[in-house]
Motif scaffolding. Structure first.
Motif, PDB file in Angstrom:
ATOM      1  N   GLU A   1       0.851  -1.190   0.000  1.00  0.00           N
ATOM      2  CA  GLU A   1       0.000   0.000   0.000  1.00  0.00           C
ATOM      3  C   GLU A   1       0.891   1.246   0.000  1.00  0.00           C
ATOM      4  O   GLU A   1       0.965   1.984   0.973  1.00  0.00           O
ATOM      5  CB  GLU A   1      -0.915  -0.008   1.229  1.00  0.00           C
ATOM      6  N   ASN A   2       1.608   1.447  -1.108  1.00  0.00           N
ATOM      7  CA  ASN A   2       2.543   2.568  -1.178  1.00  0.00           C
ATOM      8  C   ASN A   2       1.821   3.867  -1.486  1.00  0.00           C
ATOM      9  O   ASN A   2       0.598   3.905  -1.600  1.00  0.00           O
ATOM     10  CB  ASN A   2       3.616   2.287  -2.225  1.00  0.00           C
ATOM     11  N   LEU A   3       2.565   4.931  -1.643  1.00  0.00           N
ATOM     12  CA  LEU A   3       1.963   6.261  -1.743  1.00  0.00           C
ATOM     13  C   LEU A   3       1.758   6.740  -3.179  1.00  0.00           C
ATOM     14  O   LEU A   3       1.501   7.905  -3.399  1.00  0.00           O
ATOM     15  CB  LEU A   3       2.812   7.268  -0.959  1.00  0.00           C
ATOM     16  N   PHE A   4       1.904   5.858  -4.178  1.00  0.00           N
ATOM     17  CA  PHE A   4       1.587   6.254  -5.555  1.00  0.00           C
ATOM     18  C   PHE A   4       0.914   5.065  -6.208  1.00  0.00           C
ATOM     19  O   PHE A   4       1.573   4.142  -6.659  1.00  0.00           O
ATOM     20  CB  PHE A   4       2.850   6.655  -6.318  1.00  0.00           C
ATOM     21  N   ASP A   5      -0.396   5.068  -6.229  1.00  0.00           N
ATOM     22  CA  ASP A   5      -1.151   3.948  -6.769  1.00  0.00           C
ATOM     23  C   ASP A   5      -1.985   4.432  -7.953  1.00  0.00           C
ATOM     24  O   ASP A   5      -1.728   5.503  -8.498  1.00  0.00           O
ATOM     25  CB  ASP A   5      -2.019   3.338  -5.664  1.00  0.00           C
TER      26      ASP A   5
END
Length: 613
Positions: free
Chosen positions: A286-290
């Protein structure tokens, strides 16, 4: 929480039967006034004879005193005396002799939207119920403006929904609905003059924050909070602990080893042994650029696409973790940079507020940012009005970004359309900005730096509100105490030279938190940087983002060239600002795929429960 406010007339009453609702508050006439769904603990209904007042949100209200004040009101304008004292961020509505006043919070965490239904104006806390009443279609030009980067369209367009006929109440205004369903806006909220010294401002900020946190803790239950390691979120965690909260914190480890956030977060956690602390891996999925809005979020963003949509996976994951711990409220440090840090126009305002000391500090900024003397002086001497500046920004939206060493002390952050935007899209957005410059409400404050701070705070307030819309029925609410009306007033009533005292990082916040947050933590002089997360997120999700180029909905509307967008995704460039237009385009494209253009009207429902008549 979602509700609709109806005028005291037969047409307004008829609209109530077409709304989804479990709660209702009536006008003295017996007609429905406020219809919707809200937690019982977050609503206070006060009556004084035929008069009604409803406060929705976390606040502290003496109901006996409020009823007495309600009984003494000479007109709806007199409600200012009540609204100006409420802590927290709330919705406030008053029904007085058939006329209604309704308003949200100053920077839009609590917002009011309007639409005309069967010839009368109705108001709502969100866009979705108005779409269900009107079936409002997509405004392609407003959608095109959401492609602007960084940050989307500037004030006053930032809050405009992408649906035709649905409008946002102007910041700092309240809405009046008369008995014929006609509406008008009246400005009531403005910042106080910046007259406080550092010591006075710190005392005012501390008092406002104490009230803000206490009103939230008093509601009971577990609070979760970001503990990034930065001063903003760390201060809120210590305030919540001091107020007696059952506190759970979350820290996301940064990818960049040069980012010291984790060290500072762990140091703060050691000083909060009663709280439950969680550290999340930097490399979690769940990274910060999806890819923005996904199939499980159909209809979850009725206002339109948002620049933060690439972080939805992170927000959803954090919400699941926090609710598993029993949390119903999650605190974030949104707004701290605007209130306690430096906005681009601060140099311009400093030079005028305190010419000698201010210019000395401006020179320090110049050296730190490697601004050339000539460009710095030229920006300092600029005398353009807000209207002129916004007009110039409109003219340059398709120009290359300015050099990184060129200072810009103007009123408006200067966004750009992506290079893959079509000429028609650029022309439409330019016309929209030009019209806003000449016909809009003007700046949020007469001072450039305070206008910029407020415009950015409105963006942050919009973000918090839209996050909560997207989270829907997860059982947890995102909250940002720095965005409370009283906190904003206290911070920005402090003189700019005192808020930015030379040689100190966020001196107003550190002074306000002294004696609460350990001195060594308050001594931090930097903040984390997260471009590594953005680049890794793009690399990890590139295939999914490229799928958005296939049969692009934005291309079908004539807004982008999908081949040019695809090329940018494959070769974004080496700097983090190269990712910003990709981010806004992904948000807009994924939003179009998950949000229908019209909403069917639901069947009439029985009278909702929880009535107040």
């Amino acid at each position: 929480m979602e509700f609709v406010v109806l005028p005291d007339c037969p047409t307004g009453a008829a609209a109530a039967g077409r709304l989804r609702a479990t709660r209702r508050v009536d006008h003295a006439s017996g007609r429905p006034w406020i219809v919707g769904d809200w937690p019982e603990a977050e609503a206070v209904v006060v009556q004084a004879g035929p008069r009604r007042m409803v406060v929705l949100g976390h606040t502290r209200l003496d109901e006996t005193a409020a009823a007495a004040a309600l009984g003494r009101l000479g007109s709806l304008h007199d409600v200012d005396s009540i609204a100006s004292r409420l802590p927290g961020a709330v919705h406030l509505a008053v029904s007085l002799d058939g006329r209604t006043r309704v308003q949200g919070s100053a920077v839009g965490v609590r917002q009011i939207f309007t639409a005309v239904v069967d010839g009368v104006t109705v108001a709502a806390s969100g866009v979705e119920p108005l779409l269900r009443l009107t079936g409002a279609g997509l405004d392609e030009t407003v959608l095109a403006a959401r492609l602007l980067a960084p940050g989307g369209p500037p004030w006053p367009l930032a809050q405009r929904p992408v649906r035709r006929g649905v409008e946002a109440l102007t910041t700092g205004h309240w809405l009046e609905l008369d008995t014929d369903g006609r509406a008008r806006q009246t400005r009531w909220w403005e910042l106080p003059e910046p007259s406080l010294t550092l010591a006075q401002g710190a005392a005012a900020v501390r008092s406002a924050l104490d009230d803000a946190i206490t009103s939230r803790v008093a509601a009971g239950g577990t609070l979760s909070a970001d503990l990034s390691g930065g001063l903003d979120s760390t201060s809120l965690c210590f305030l919540a602990h001091a107020a007696g909260a059952d506190l759970v914190t979350y820290h996301v480890m940064p990818i960049d080893s040069a980012n010291a956030d984790t060290m500072w977060a762990h140091r703060a956690a050691e000083c909060l042994p009663a709280a439950r602390h969680h550290t999340l891996s930097a490399d979690r999925a769940e990274n910060l650029f999806d890819v923005g809005y996904t199939a499980d979020l159909v209809g979850a963003a009725p206002e339109g696409p948002s620049t933060w949509a690439s972080g939805l996976a992170h927000i959803q994951d954090l919400a699941k973790r926090a609710t598993a711990e029993g949390a119903t409220l999650h605190l974030t440090g949104f707004g701290g940079d605007e209130l306690f840090g430096r906005m681009p126009a601060c140099a311009w305002s400093l030079a005028r507020a305190t010419p000698v000391g201010g210019l000395r500090l401006v020179n320090r900024y110049r050296l730190a940012n490697r601004w050339p003397w000539r460009a710095t002086v030229r920006s300092l001497l600029d005398r353009s009005t807000f209207t002129q500046n916004l007009g110039r920004v409109a003219a340059r939206i398709d120009a290359p970004p300015p050099p990184v060493d060129e200072p810009d002390f103007g009123w408006v952050f200067a966004p750009r359309m992506p290079t893959w935007a079509t000429p028609d899209a650029v022309a439409a957005v330019r016309a929209l900005l030009t019209d806003a410059a000449t016909e809009g409400p003007g700046p949020l404050d007469a001072d450039r730096a305070r206008h910029q701070a407020l415009a950015s705070l409105v963006f942050e307030g919009t973000t918090v509100r839209q996050v909560n819309t997207a989270l829907g029925d997860t059982g947890i609410t995102w909250d940002a105490p720095f965005l409370d009306d009283r906190v904003v007033e206290a911070a920005l009533a402090t003189r700019i030279d005192q808020r930015l005292l030379g040689g100190r990082f966020k001196p107003l916040l550190t002074s306000a938190a002294r004696g609460l947050v350990p001195a060594d933590i308050l001594g931090r002089r930097d903040k984390g940087e997260f471009s590594a997360e953005a680049f890794r997120g793009l690399a990890r999700n590139r295939a999914r983002i490229l799928e958005l180029c296939e049969d692009s909905q934005l291309a079908r509307l004539g807004l982008i060239d999908p081949a040019a967008f695809r090329s940018a995704v494959l070769n974004p460039g080496p700097m983090s600002h190269h990712l910003q237009p990709i981010d806004t385009t992904v948000a807009c494209e994924s939003w179009l795929r998950t949000h229908p253009e019209t909403y069917p009207m639901p069947p009439a429902r029985n009278t909702p429960t929880g009535e107040h008549r």
